[in-house]
Design an enzyme around this catalytic site. Sequence first.
Site, mmCIF file in Angstrom:
data_model
loop_
_atom_site.group_PDB
_atom_site.id
_atom_site.type_symbol
_atom_site.label_atom_id
_atom_site.label_comp_id
_atom_site.label_asym_id
_atom_site.label_seq_id
_atom_site.Cartn_x
_atom_site.Cartn_y
_atom_site.Cartn_z
ATOM 1 N N PHE A 132 -24.965 -5.844 29.825
ATOM 2 C CA PHE A 132 -23.658 -5.873 30.263
ATOM 3 C C PHE A 132 -23.344 -4.966 31.554
ATOM 4 C CE2 PHE A 132 -23.360 -1.354 28.402
ATOM 5 C CZ PHE A 132 -22.784 -0.822 29.307
ATOM 6 N N LYS A 155 -28.483 -16.172 28.872
ATOM 7 C CA LYS A 155 -27.500 -15.720 28.216
ATOM 8 C C LYS A 155 -27.294 -14.479 28.631
ATOM 9 C CE LYS A 155 -26.945 -13.597 24.949
ATOM 10 N NZ LYS A 155 -26.037 -12.547 24.916
ATOM 11 N N GLU A 159 -22.155 -10.698 26.333
ATOM 12 C CA GLU A 159 -20.975 -11.386 25.874
ATOM 13 C C GLU A 159 -19.830 -10.284 26.401
ATOM 14 O OE1 GLU A 159 -23.567 -10.154 24.208
ATOM 15 O OE2 GLU A 159 -23.276 -9.552 22.170
ATOM 16 N N ARG A 160 -20.371 -9.063 26.757
ATOM 17 C CA ARG A 160 -19.083 -8.269 27.024
ATOM 18 C C ARG A 160 -18.594 -8.470 28.245
ATOM 19 N NH1 ARG A 160 -20.402 -5.506 22.814
ATOM 20 N NH2 ARG A 160 -22.299 -4.563 22.436
ATOM 21 N N SER A 207 -31.481 -2.894 26.183
ATOM 22 C CA SER A 207 -32.029 -1.515 25.494
ATOM 23 C C SER A 207 -33.285 -1.721 24.808
ATOM 24 C CB SER A 207 -30.839 -1.195 24.332
ATOM 25 O OG SER A 207 -30.792 -2.213 23.362
ATOM 26 N N CYS A 233 -29.290 1.600 34.456
ATOM 27 C CA CYS A 233 -30.671 1.952 33.779
ATOM 28 C C CYS A 233 -31.328 2.921 34.584
ATOM 29 C CB CYS A 233 -31.423 0.543 33.442
ATOM 30 S SG CYS A 233 -31.800 -0.231 35.376
ATOM 31 N N GLU A 268 -30.627 7.800 24.713
ATOM 32 C CA GLU A 268 -29.858 7.282 26.362
ATOM 33 C C GLU A 268 -28.573 7.283 25.847
ATOM 34 O OE1 GLU A 268 -30.687 3.278 26.730
ATOM 35 O OE2 GLU A 268 -30.390 3.471 28.873
HETATM 36 P P1 NAD Z 1 -28.439 -4.536 24.591
HETATM 37 O O1 NAD Z 1 -29.780 -4.456 24.376
HETATM 38 O O2 NAD Z 1 -27.499 -4.059 23.741
HETATM 39 O O3 NAD Z 1 -27.868 -6.272 24.973
HETATM 40 C C1 NAD Z 1 -28.997 -6.739 26.008
HETATM 41 C C2 NAD Z 1 -28.775 -8.320 25.653
HETATM 42 O O4 NAD Z 1 -29.507 -8.435 24.317
HETATM 43 C C3 NAD Z 1 -27.126 -8.749 25.533
HETATM 44 O O5 NAD Z 1 -27.528 -10.207 26.105
HETATM 45 C C4 NAD Z 1 -26.990 -9.027 24.231
HETATM 46 O O6 NAD Z 1 -26.027 -9.863 23.746
HETATM 47 C C5 NAD Z 1 -28.508 -9.120 23.689
HETATM 48 N N1 NAD Z 1 -28.388 -8.435 22.139
HETATM 49 C C6 NAD Z 1 -27.980 -7.482 21.760
HETATM 50 N N2 NAD Z 1 -28.294 -7.186 20.403
HETATM 51 C C7 NAD Z 1 -29.187 -7.981 20.116
HETATM 52 C C8 NAD Z 1 -29.895 -8.272 18.834
HETATM 53 N N3 NAD Z 1 -29.595 -7.495 17.627
HETATM 54 N N4 NAD Z 1 -30.858 -9.374 18.796
HETATM 55 C C9 NAD Z 1 -30.700 -10.096 19.878
HETATM 56 N N5 NAD Z 1 -30.193 -10.004 21.153
HETATM 57 C C10 NAD Z 1 -29.167 -8.876 21.183
HETATM 58 O O7 NAD Z 1 -28.092 -3.753 25.858
HETATM 59 P P2 NAD Z 1 -26.627 -3.452 26.772
HETATM 60 O O8 NAD Z 1 -26.023 -2.718 25.972
HETATM 61 O O9 NAD Z 1 -25.888 -4.720 26.891
HETATM 62 O O10 NAD Z 1 -27.117 -2.706 28.307
HETATM 63 C C11 NAD Z 1 -27.471 -1.531 28.450
HETATM 64 C C12 NAD Z 1 -28.728 -1.211 27.986
HETATM 65 O O11 NAD Z 1 -29.845 -1.963 28.975
HETATM 66 C C13 NAD Z 1 -29.185 0.293 28.308
HETATM 67 O O12 NAD Z 1 -30.409 0.862 27.500
HETATM 68 C C14 NAD Z 1 -29.962 0.180 29.637
HETATM 69 O O13 NAD Z 1 -30.834 1.179 30.219
HETATM 70 C C15 NAD Z 1 -30.596 -0.992 29.706
HETATM 71 N N6 NAD Z 1 -31.147 -1.692 30.799
HETATM 72 C C16 NAD Z 1 -32.273 -1.725 31.412
HETATM 73 C C17 NAD Z 1 -32.472 -1.942 32.821
HETATM 74 C C18 NAD Z 1 -33.929 -2.047 33.116
HETATM 75 O O14 NAD Z 1 -34.198 -2.493 34.393
HETATM 76 N N7 NAD Z 1 -35.130 -1.145 32.540
HETATM 77 C C19 NAD Z 1 -31.678 -2.539 33.560
HETATM 78 C C20 NAD Z 1 -30.133 -2.701 33.157
HETATM 79 C C21 NAD Z 1 -30.079 -2.036 31.921
#
Ligand code: NAD
Length: 498
Positions: free
Chosen positions: A149, A173, A176-177, A226, A281, A382
Amino acid sequence: MRTITHWIGGKQATGTSTRTSPVWNPATGAQQAEVALASAADVDTAVQAAATAFETWSQSSLSARTKVLFAFRELVNARTQDIAEAISDEHGKVVSDARGEVQRGMEVIEYACGIPTLLKGEYSDQVSRGVDLFSFRQPLGVCAGITPFNFPAMVPMWMHPVAIACGNTFVLKPSERDPSASTLVAELWSEAGLPDGVFNVVHGDKESVDALLDHSGVAAVSFVGSTPIARYIHERGTANGKRVQALGGAKNHAIILPDASIDYASDHLVSAAFGSAGERCMAISTAVAVGSAADELVEAVSAKARATRVGPGRDADSEMGPVITAAARDRIVGLIGTGAAQGATLAVDGRELTVPGHEDGFFVGPTVLDRVTTEMDVYREEIFGPVLAVVRADSVDEAIALVNANPYGNGTAIFTSSGEAARRFQRGVNVGMIGINVPVPVPMAYYSFGGWKDSLFGSSHIHGPEGVAFYTRAKVVTSRWPQAQGPSGAGYHFPTAT
Ligand code: NAD
């Protein structure tokens, strides 16, 4: 209630699923739309559209692809404000910050405009008598992107411009937020002349992600999000034989040495810790203050934290907006309380903040916790909110050891006027992206972005040269054109150059 739908085969698509998820306005706390959540059948429709489009797009000339990329770049540039406002309304970040993320995404498009140069192969003349050897790279097929998101335009743009420039087709994909920026970007691709089906968007949650990971028509998966989900995506995707790059979470440390300018360091620390409400991130969430730097640093960052103007993202006066959801706010507020209960000193308490007229918004004020130790939850987790933890260390070596003991390895920075200390740091830390007096060291698009340890699963960093390598595979051709066709004498030894 407005429903945000998928984009498949060059047009809006409602899909078959009736499941939806709310899209909030984080500044007001009100629901502003709902987003369709794709079923496995909807994912299949998108993958089929992308697979059909791959048949022609993969055969298109480099100049045809480049023309579309240049047109896309111009459209994204012209519509930056619209994309930024769509991001601000659903994510909550201030519009100037959202414009910055579109700009950083556009830099990847600009990099991808150079695809004819990036895809140049190698040629070795006369490797043996009459034999030449050359290599070139070809696209993989349908590539999928699953994105978080916090950067609804930039992170997908780390992926799709490069994948598409390489001749692949793409199914995104997004989170969704905050789904609307992706639909806007899909429209711009179409306006730029990208054939239908080359870029598709399916909105959804775990069901659609699993469908992509299991779909035999998907060749490669790029994920950013994450750490627990990144690990899962990598395991499930590679088990299904796909190429996977999965970028995970972070806990970025900045080391401040006593020889640094505290005024300079504290300015950069507050922007890196509280910009985008800490939902980056590459946010700095831990300041490691070495020796005598600590007291002065805590005083300076606390004063600047208190002065941060917090308000709705659309308000030009706001420097920091709300966090993404009520649940995120409650989690962050809970962690601040746990930090204080576990013995940290609450130098600035963001839980007390209210934004007049936006009492129901998901706001948390900038928070500074001093004397944090590595056992505390605020250090171990985090937080992904506007919370800066200050850990005190006695020496630069102790500070580097602290960075290296942390399971994450996305970004880190040092503030110092000592070249010797900076060099020791850049060589010694087990982290992918390093800043020397630069707090958020996000590389330019022509370098690749990626962390180490629990911040990356898979071997490939994203965009830049590693992105081109990820979205293509190599062929090596050994070629001989005998002047006179005919028997040349069979030899049963292993061929060697002569
Ligand atoms: P998230 O992991 O909750 O979601 C990321 C994606 O995965 C979304 O599209 C979501 O719909 C999907 N998803 C969520 N739960 C899932 C599940 N159980 N099974 C399959 N798919 C699932 O992350 P977020 O809260 O949207 O974003 C924040 C996180 O992203 C933080 O941890 C941040 O550090 C990380 N991030 C990392 C980078 C990097 O470059 N390393 C960049 C941006 C964000």
